[in-house]
Motif scaffolding. Structure first.
Motif, short mmCIF file in Angstrom:
data_model
loop_
_atom_site.label_atom_id
_atom_site.label_comp_id
_atom_site.label_asym_id
_atom_site.label_seq_id
_atom_site.Cartn_x
_atom_site.Cartn_y
_atom_site.Cartn_z
N GLN A 46 0.83 -1.20 0.00
CA GLN A 46 0.00 0.00 0.00
C GLN A 46 0.87 1.26 0.00
N LEU A 47 1.94 1.25 0.79
CA LEU A 47 2.81 2.42 0.86
C LEU A 47 3.58 2.64 -0.44
N LEU A 50 1.24 4.15 -2.93
CA LEU A 50 1.10 5.59 -2.67
C LEU A 50 2.31 6.35 -3.16
N HIS A 57 -0.08 14.87 -1.40
CA HIS A 57 -1.03 14.14 -0.56
C HIS A 57 -0.52 12.74 -0.24
N ALA A 58 0.03 12.06 -1.23
CA ALA A 58 0.58 10.72 -1.01
C ALA A 58 1.76 10.78 -0.04
N ARG A 60 2.25 12.93 2.36
CA ARG A 60 1.74 13.16 3.71
C ARG A 60 1.08 11.91 4.28
N GLN A 61 0.43 11.13 3.44
CA GLN A 61 -0.16 9.87 3.91
C GLN A 61 0.93 8.90 4.35
N VAL A 62 2.02 8.81 3.59
CA VAL A 62 3.12 7.93 3.95
C VAL A 62 3.80 8.42 5.22
N ALA A 64 2.46 9.84 7.66
CA ALA A 64 1.61 9.51 8.80
C ALA A 64 1.88 8.09 9.30
N THR A 72 11.00 8.10 4.39
CA THR A 72 9.95 8.50 3.46
C THR A 72 10.56 9.05 2.18
#
Length: 112
Positions: A46-47, A50, A57-58, A60-62, A64, A72
């Motif tokens: 999933q990561l 992304l 946005h991707a 920032r999701q990673v 998190a 990252t």
């Protein structure tokens, strides 16, 4: 969505996978139990998906999920571009036998 609880409450499980995933992307492979390796494979896919999007946005999701900002950055700049043409199957799991002490089935999970 079905997932393995691993005998932990949700916050402990989340912290466990955050640290395991950070180590996994840092070193490219780790040794852990088979059940944890299967969950790490799912979360890491999933990561990576992304990271292949490569937008703010991707990122920032990673961030998190992963603990370290340098990891990252490595995921977005080094790891994700390698899998640009691949739809899935980013990891490989090898079983290595029982762990001495509690005989838990161990495995090595690595990036392909």
């Amino acid at each position: 969505m079905a997932y393995r609880k691993l005998g932990r409450n949700s916050s402990n499980r989340k912290a466990l996978f955050r640290s395991i995933l950070t180590s996994f992307f840092k070193y490219g492979k780790i040794e852990t139990t088979v059940t944890k390796a299967k969950e790490v494979a799912k979360h890491s896919a999933q990561l990576i998906t992304l990271a292949k999007r490569n937008d703010l946005h991707a990122r920032r999701q990673v961030m998190a999920v992963l603990v370290d900002e340098t990891i990252t950055k490595k995921l977005f700049e080094e790891i994700a571009p390698k899998y640009e043409g691949r739809q899935g199957g980013f990891t490989r799991i090898y079983r290595v036998g029982p762990r001495r002490g509690d005989a838990a089935e161990m495995a090595i999970i690595e990036l392909i």
